[in-house]
Scaffold this motif. Structure first.
Motif, PDB file in Angstrom:
ATOM      1  N   ALA A  39       0.860  -1.184   0.000  1.00 61.27           N
ATOM      2  CA  ALA A  39       0.000   0.000   0.000  1.00 61.27           C
ATOM      3  C   ALA A  39       0.896   1.234   0.000  1.00 61.27           C
ATOM      4  O   ALA A  39       1.788   1.370   0.847  1.00 61.27           O
ATOM      5  CB  ALA A  39      -0.904   0.008   1.229  1.00 61.27           C
ATOM      6  N   ASP A  40       0.653   2.145  -0.927  1.00 62.08           N
ATOM      7  CA  ASP A  40       1.522   3.311  -1.080  1.00 62.08           C
ATOM      8  C   ASP A  40       1.594   4.157   0.183  1.00 62.08           C
ATOM      9  O   ASP A  40       2.615   4.794   0.465  1.00 62.08           O
ATOM     10  CB  ASP A  40       1.039   4.175  -2.251  1.00 62.08           C
ATOM     11  N   TYR A  41       0.503   4.189   0.955  1.00 56.96           N
ATOM     12  CA  TYR A  41       0.470   5.036   2.147  1.00 56.96           C
ATOM     13  C   TYR A  41       1.119   4.381   3.362  1.00 56.96           C
ATOM     14  O   TYR A  41       1.261   5.020   4.409  1.00 56.96           O
ATOM     15  CB  TYR A  41      -0.977   5.415   2.501  1.00 56.96           C
ATOM     16  N   LEU A  42       1.524   3.102   3.255  1.00 54.16           N
ATOM     17  CA  LEU A  42       2.073   2.419   4.421  1.00 54.16           C
ATOM     18  C   LEU A  42       3.363   1.678   4.102  1.00 54.16           C
ATOM     19  O   LEU A  42       4.417   1.984   4.662  1.00 54.16           O
ATOM     20  CB  LEU A  42       1.032   1.429   4.980  1.00 54.16           C
ATOM     21  N   ASN A  43       3.276   0.717   3.199  1.00 56.23           N
ATOM     22  CA  ASN A  43       4.437  -0.117   2.861  1.00 56.23           C
ATOM     23  C   ASN A  43       4.572  -0.237   1.348  1.00 56.23           C
ATOM     24  O   ASN A  43       4.325  -1.285   0.768  1.00 56.23           O
ATOM     25  CB  ASN A  43       4.296  -1.511   3.494  1.00 56.23           C
ATOM     26  N   PRO A  44       4.944   0.834   0.679  1.00 52.38           N
ATOM     27  CA  PRO A  44       5.032   0.797  -0.786  1.00 52.38           C
ATOM     28  C   PRO A  44       6.053  -0.237  -1.258  1.00 52.38           C
ATOM     29  O   PRO A  44       6.994  -0.589  -0.545  1.00 52.38           O
ATOM     30  CB  PRO A  44       5.474   2.216  -1.146  1.00 52.38           C
ATOM     31  N   GLU A  45       5.840  -0.720  -2.454  1.00 51.65           N
ATOM     32  CA  GLU A  45       6.747  -1.715  -3.015  1.00 51.65           C
ATOM     33  C   GLU A  45       8.165  -1.165  -3.126  1.00 51.65           C
ATOM     34  O   GLU A  45       9.140  -1.916  -3.005  1.00 51.65           O
ATOM     35  CB  GLU A  45       6.247  -2.161  -4.389  1.00 51.65           C
TER      36      GLU A  45
END
Length: 491
Positions: A327-333
């Motif tokens: 998730a971009d707002y938490l754990n982006p790739e």
């Protein structure tokens, strides 16, 4: 709120709570008061939550009557019911620290050192299991969640293999073919996990056990062959290392060979028996566990940690990808590519407590050998109690003890003949209920081949044989009294 300005107030108020618990434990003479649920419901329901109390002391005084007085105390030697353990003091220190700092274990920028401590403990546990360096895992809320995550990984692994030959078939079209195998004595979380994974309860095939309540490899071989021949997919075999009722450990090496033959997944539910990895005398009972694809261990059972503290481990850490979502707002790739250690990448939880700290401080203060010695003593005590019950004509053992559980029933002679089976089925649950209502002891109950039995689960390393003999005598007296009352009523 807790901050640098009010830290003296924090210390003072927490100490009030600690002292309240300590005083109550010192003054408590039995594991339970016997309070009825209706009475306690009324007491709690009478509290006006819209009107706060003046201070912490008043709140703790109120709490004494709502909770502390009537709590069930697992440290008492006459608590012998479920897989609840007395807890070691270093873990309580850890609990106080982690609650105050309140790290959240989902991302590196919320947990930092906590992440590294948890990861180090996963590596340590994996090494104790016998896994190699490529192993991985994560802490969870308990054995049910650990089993669920392991089976989620196994399901997604099986689906990935099916898609290799079935194109891009959607998940619902593939699930109907998947089957899970586990023994008839395994934990109910396997069936619940199958349901939550979209397979349904009936996707779990119950495999018979031998007389010692260990999964029968011959029966498993037949079940695997039948499913395979029907064109279905043996998704996973769940072996148990410490069944809830009998403490039985399935023959792990034999089961692993069968699992490999069908290219399936072997999960070992060692929620109970996982403490054997630090045992000084009984580690051999886990022989073959290193062959598993995944393992569940509950530290809040046989490592004597406060709830909650569990972990799921996988032999091949790459398999954790089956639960990863970015998730971009938490754990982006991009964070994963930069090797930023976000634990949410491996967890089915997002916000999660730093429960690993309790185990860390336990190992750093007590050491693994001391923890293992506690479990060894519980197992030894169970063997001694089992011998007492086996030699007593008024009791029947359902099976020889294997870890620290004993399943038995009170079945005395009546007019020179053992109490009728149906009468024993009525009597033993009544004994358990009467003893619980008295608060003098807490014992569990279960069924074996449809018949009612009592059960001891002994995890208190400080309990003595005399302590448990007192419970046995309480069971005898209670049973005799109930029988006498029944006989008088019939007359």
């Amino acid at each position: 709120m807790f901050n640098a300005r009010n830290s003296p107030s924090y210390v003072a108020q927490v100490l009030q709570g600690v002292n309240a618990v300590s005083t109550k434990v010192q003054r408590t003479a039995q594991p339970f008061t016997g309070v009825a649920h209706a009475e306690l419901k009324a007491r709690v329901g009478a509290v006006d939550l819209e009107r706060p109390l003046p201070d912490t002391a008043a709140a703790l005084e109120e709490l004494d009557g709502l909770y502390l007085k009537d709590a069930i105390y697992f440290h008492d030697a006459r608590y012998a019911a479920h897989l609840n353990c007395p807890v070691v003091i270093p873990a309580l220190v850890g609990e106080a620290v982690l609650s105050a700092v309140n790290s959240s274990m989902d991302t590196w920028d919320q947990s930092a050192g906590a992440t590294m401590i948890e990861r180090r403990l996963i590596d340590w546990t994996a090494e104790r299991i016998g896994f190699m360096e490529e192993a991985d895992g994560v802490f969870t809320s308990g054995g049910s969640q650990s089993n669920f995550q392991a089976l989620l990984i196994a399901r997604n692994h099986a689906v990935a293999k099916l898609r290799a030959t079935n194109g891009d078939a959607r998940l619902p079209h593939l699930l109907d073919r998947l089957r899970i195998f586990t023994s008839v004595d395994s934990h109910f979380s396997i069936q619940k996990s199958a349901s939550m994974l979209g397979l349904g309860f009936d996707a779990v095939i119950a495999v018979p056990t031998a007389a010692d309540h260990r999964m029968d490899p011959t029966a498993l071989a037949a079940a695997l062959a039948e499913v395979h021949d029907a064109g279905l997919v043996p998704m996973a075999v769940v072996a148990t290392a410490g069944t809830t009722d009998f403490g039985s450990v399935d023959p792990l090496s034999e089961l692993a060979a069968l699992v490999r033959a069908y290219d399936s997944w072997l999960h070992v539910d060692a929620a109970y028996g996982g403490g054997l990895i630090v045992s000084g005398r009984y580690r051999h009972l886990l022989n073959g566990i290193h062959l598993a694809d995944s393992v569940t261990i509950d530290f809040h059972k046989t490592f004597f940690q406060p709830v909650s503290s569990s972990a799921v481990l996988v032999r091949n850490g790459d398999m954790m990808r089956h639960v990863t979502y970015y998730a971009d707002y938490l754990n982006p790739e991009s964070a994963a590519k930069a090797e930023i250690p976000n634990q949410v990448d491996k967890s089915i939880q997002t916000t999660r407590r730093f429960d690993a700290l309790k185990l860390w401080l336990t190992l750093r203060i007590m050491g693994a050998d001391a923890v293992g010695a506690l479990f060894d003593e519980a197992i030894d005590l169970t063997g001694r109690v089992g011998a007492v019950l086996a030699d007593d004509a008024e009791f029947e053992l359902a099976a020889e003890p294997q870890l620290s559980t004993l399943v038995f029933r009170y079945r005395p002679q009546v007019a020179g003949v053992a109490l009728d089976e149906d009468a024993a089925d009525v009597l033993n649950p009544a004994i358990r209920a009467a003893i619980f209502a008295s608060g003098e002891a807490v014992v569990a109950g279960t069924k074996v081949t449809g018949r009612h039995y009592l059960k001891f689960t002994l995890l208190n390393a400080e309990a003595s044989l005399r302590d448990i003999q007192e419970i046995i005598e309480l069971i005898r007296r209670t049973g005799a009294s109930l029988l006498a009352t029944t006989t008088e009523a019939a007359a």
